[in-house]
Write a protein that holds these residues in place. Structure first.
Motif, short mmCIF file in Angstrom:
data_model
loop_
_atom_site.label_atom_id
_atom_site.label_comp_id
_atom_site.label_asym_id
_atom_site.label_seq_id
_atom_site.Cartn_x
_atom_site.Cartn_y
_atom_site.Cartn_z
N ILE A 161 13.42 -3.53 3.29
CA ILE A 161 13.47 -2.23 2.59
C ILE A 161 12.67 -1.18 3.37
CG2 ILE A 161 12.78 -1.01 0.49
CD1 ILE A 161 13.32 -3.60 -1.04
N ILE A 162 11.50 -1.59 3.87
CA ILE A 162 10.66 -0.64 4.60
C ILE A 162 11.35 -0.20 5.89
CG2 ILE A 162 8.50 -0.50 5.93
CD1 ILE A 162 7.21 -2.15 3.74
N ILE A 163 12.03 -1.11 6.56
CA ILE A 163 12.76 -0.73 7.79
C ILE A 163 13.85 0.29 7.46
CG2 ILE A 163 14.33 -1.61 9.55
CD1 ILE A 163 12.71 -4.17 9.62
N GLU A 164 14.58 0.07 6.36
CA GLU A 164 15.62 1.03 5.97
C GLU A 164 15.01 2.39 5.66
OE1 GLU A 164 17.74 -0.63 2.73
OE2 GLU A 164 18.56 -2.33 3.87
N ARG A 165 13.86 2.42 5.00
CA ARG A 165 13.22 3.70 4.67
C ARG A 165 12.70 4.38 5.93
NH1 ARG A 165 9.23 3.24 -0.31
NH2 ARG A 165 9.57 5.50 -0.22
N PHE A 166 12.24 3.58 6.90
CA PHE A 166 11.80 4.16 8.16
C PHE A 166 12.96 4.77 8.92
CE2 PHE A 166 11.24 3.56 12.76
CZ PHE A 166 10.17 4.40 12.99
N ALA A 214 6.32 -0.99 -7.66
CA ALA A 214 7.07 0.10 -8.31
C ALA A 214 6.50 1.45 -7.94
CB ALA A 214 7.04 -0.11 -9.82
N ARG A 215 5.18 1.56 -7.91
CA ARG A 215 4.53 2.84 -7.56
C ARG A 215 4.83 3.22 -6.11
NH1 ARG A 215 -0.10 4.60 -10.19
NH2 ARG A 215 -1.27 4.65 -8.23
N TYR A 216 4.85 2.21 -5.21
CA TYR A 216 5.15 2.52 -3.83
C TYR A 216 6.59 2.98 -3.66
CZ TYR A 216 6.00 1.88 1.15
OH TYR A 216 6.36 2.08 2.46
N SER A 217 7.51 2.30 -4.38
CA SER A 217 8.92 2.69 -4.30
C SER A 217 9.13 4.13 -4.76
CB SER A 217 9.77 1.73 -5.14
OG SER A 217 9.65 0.40 -4.65
N GLN A 218 8.31 4.57 -5.70
CA GLN A 218 8.43 5.94 -6.22
C GLN A 218 7.63 6.94 -5.41
OE1 GLN A 218 7.21 5.59 -10.29
NE2 GLN A 218 8.86 4.17 -10.83
N VAL A 258 4.39 7.08 -5.21
CA VAL A 258 3.17 7.49 -5.91
C VAL A 258 1.92 6.99 -5.19
CG1 VAL A 258 1.90 7.35 -8.09
CG2 VAL A 258 4.40 7.53 -8.09
N THR A 259 2.00 5.79 -4.56
CA THR A 259 0.83 5.20 -3.91
C THR A 259 1.16 4.84 -2.48
OG1 THR A 259 -0.83 3.47 -4.09
CG2 THR A 259 1.43 2.84 -4.57
N SER A 260 0.12 4.50 -1.71
CA SER A 260 0.31 4.15 -0.31
C SER A 260 0.76 2.69 -0.17
CB SER A 260 -1.01 4.34 0.46
OG SER A 260 -1.98 3.40 0.02
N TYR A 261 1.27 2.40 1.00
CA TYR A 261 1.71 1.04 1.25
C TYR A 261 0.53 0.08 1.36
CZ TYR A 261 4.23 -2.92 3.17
OH TYR A 261 4.76 -4.17 3.38
N LEU A 262 -0.64 0.58 1.77
CA LEU A 262 -1.82 -0.26 1.86
C LEU A 262 -2.21 -0.83 0.49
CD1 LEU A 262 -4.11 1.75 4.34
CD2 LEU A 262 -2.92 -0.42 4.75
N GLU A 263 -2.06 -0.05 -0.53
CA GLU A 263 -2.37 -0.55 -1.88
C GLU A 263 -1.42 -1.67 -2.27
OE1 GLU A 263 -1.75 0.99 -6.40
OE2 GLU A 263 -2.80 2.38 -5.05
N PHE A 264 -0.13 -1.50 -1.93
CA PHE A 264 0.85 -2.51 -2.26
C PHE A 264 0.59 -3.80 -1.46
CE2 PHE A 264 5.17 -4.36 -1.44
CZ PHE A 264 5.31 -4.93 -2.70
N LEU A 265 0.21 -3.68 -0.18
CA LEU A 265 -0.11 -4.85 0.63
C LEU A 265 -1.31 -5.61 0.06
CD1 LEU A 265 0.28 -3.50 4.29
CD2 LEU A 265 1.90 -4.86 2.96
N GLU A 266 -2.31 -4.86 -0.38
CA GLU A 266 -3.50 -5.48 -0.95
C GLU A 266 -3.17 -6.23 -2.24
OE1 GLU A 266 -7.41 -6.73 -1.55
OE2 GLU A 266 -6.32 -6.07 0.24
#
Length: 469
Positions: free
Chosen positions: A208-213, A418-422, A424-432
């Motif tokens: 998903i991240i590759i597609e968004r990039f 969900a927050r990252y997809s929207q 709202v938050t950074s990817y670092l928070e989702f990784l953590e």
């Protein structure tokens, strides 16, 4: 006739004598309360080990508490084919033979002999050529007046009992090792499942991240961070696979088989031991735990060896007898030419430069050594029980905390995604949040395995666990 009766009575009286002191048991102050404060007067129960029955392990098949058919099969196979157990069983066979050999020393020895001679020097005289033929049997019997042989027989019997309880102790240790290794193997399989699930999640998110990039929504740094986390997750899969295979090999060795694969039937969550650790009493270990009983029998054997050493300081009496036939012509060798003699021998130490006294001192020193070893085994048994009880209690508390942590971490991972997809938050928070969830799942699995292994050790340190009601 009267002289013969007096002689027989005297033999009986002397044979009843036995050098050395009978085993007096060991006095213990059994603590009534758990872990009393140091320096304070604690409530204790005074007992002597002679007042306790030595029953051995109370429940040899304690592993049935886990209600796992595969574990049950593995343990039964191990008890039958494990080489260390088989070697211990052979030591019992050797101890039984040694006891029979020692008991035979109490009985008269009967031998047979035959001889034929021809020459001019017979009966210590030189003359014409003669022949001499003898056929007969000889008897020798050392009368155990002072109990030397009986003490040695007792020592052999106690060594046999010690080896039998030593085998039980080894069997319980094997069962505990098989159970602990089995729980570690189930843990490794569940860790492998978690790692694979985590890799699948991170792999799908990476796509998903590759597609968004590619659409210009995010930066290259997010792609790189996602790829790093995916590689970490991928690396965990072979690590846990390797661990599970090595534990399967260890299980195979413990049950006396070449390496093989097993099919897991239950998860750690489904294996629930049925045991009450509060039923433990300190005195139970003196009656049930095989290594404790084996150590006391070793002490009893050494006490008997002290008696045997003391008996060597006293005179020994033996009887000798010969019965047969003799002739100077082989054709006339028959019962009409009887040969017999009977006699006795008295031998006792007079001046041996203190060697026999030093032998007694050495055996007494070994008895003190055996006593200290026995007391040390008992103290260590009490320590092990207290260690495993506090381990079980605290692990149960940790598991409840770990369950809450896992639930919160999985919830946080879902919300962060969900927050990252929207945006709202950074990817670092989702990784953590992903890392926290992965660690929480592994920690809970580890704690469940530790609890089951602690229960296995509890049964081991209790000498087989409490008897089922």
């Amino acid at each position: 006739m009267k002289r013969a009766l007096w002689f027989i009575g005297l033999l009986g009286l002397l044979a009843a004598c036995k050098a050395g002191k009978p085993y007096q048991g060991v006095d213990f102050n059994i603590p009534i309360a758990e872990r009393p404060a140091f320096g304070e007067e604690a409530a204790v129960e005074e007992i002597n080990t002679l007042d306790l029955s030595k029953t051995g392990n109370a429940n040899l098949i304690w592993w049935e508490y886990f209600n796992d058919p595969l574990l049950d099969t593995l343990i039964k196979t191990g008890l039958q084919y494990n080489r260390n157990v088989l070697m211990a069983a052979e030591r019992i066979v050797q101890a039984r033979k040694a006891l029979k050999i020692q008991n035979a020393e109490l009985l008269p020895r009967l031998g047979a002999q035959a001889s034929a001679e021809r020459g001019n020097f017979l009966f210590n005289q030189i003359g014409q050529v003669n022949e001499l033929y003898i056929v007969g049997s000889g008897l020798n019997w050392e009368i155990d007046f002072w109990g030397k042989l009986r003490n040695l027989s007792d020592a052999a019997r106690y060594r046999l009992l010690s080896s039998e309880f030593g085998l039980q102790s080894l069997q319980i240790s094997l069962v505990s090792d098989v159970a602990t290794t089995y729980f570690n193997w189930v843990q490794a399989l569940e860790e492998l499942e978690i790692a694979k699930s985590n890799l699948a999640l991170r792999d799908s998110m990476h796509q998903i991240i590759i597609e968004r990039f590619d659409k210009g929504i995010i930066q290259q740094t997010d792609v790189d961070q996602s790829n790093i986390l995916r590689a970490i997750a991928a690396g965990a899969v072979p690590k846990f696979h390797r661990k599970s295979v090595q534990l399967e090999n260890a299980l195979s060795f413990l049950i006396g088989m070449s390496p093989m694969r097993f099919n897991k039937q239950f998860s750690l969550e489904q294996i629930k031991p049925d045991a009450d650790i509060e039923r433990y009493q300190a005195v139970d270990l003196l009656m049930n735990r095989p290594d404790v009983i084996a150590a006391e029998y070793q002490l009893m054997a050494q006490n008997s060896k002290v008696g045997a050493a003391k008996a060597r300081m006293l005179p020994s009496i033996s009887l000798d007898a010969t019965l047969g036939i003799i002739s100077d012509d082989f054709s006339t060798l028959n019962l009409q030419n009887p040969l017999w003699n009977i006699g006795g021998q008295l031998m006792g130490p007079v001046f041996f430069w203190g060697q026999i006294r030093r032998m007694v001192d050495m055996e007494q020193s070994k008895e003190f050594q055996a006593l200290f070893n026995y007391e040390n085994v008992v103290l260590n048994a009490w320590r092990e029980v207290q260690d495993v009880k506090v381990e079980i209690r605290t692990l149960e508390e940790e598991i409840e905390i770990a369950r809450d942590r896992k639930q919160s971490a999985l919830s946080a991972q879902f919300l962060s995604g969900a927050r990252y997809s929207q945006g709202v938050t950074s990817y670092l928070e989702f990784l953590e949040s992903q890392r926290q969830a992965f660690d929480a799942e592994l920690e809970l699995v580890h704690l469940k395995q530790s609890l089951l292994s602690a229960y296995a050790r509890f049964y081991k340190v209790m000498g087989g666990g409490p008897v089922r009601e």
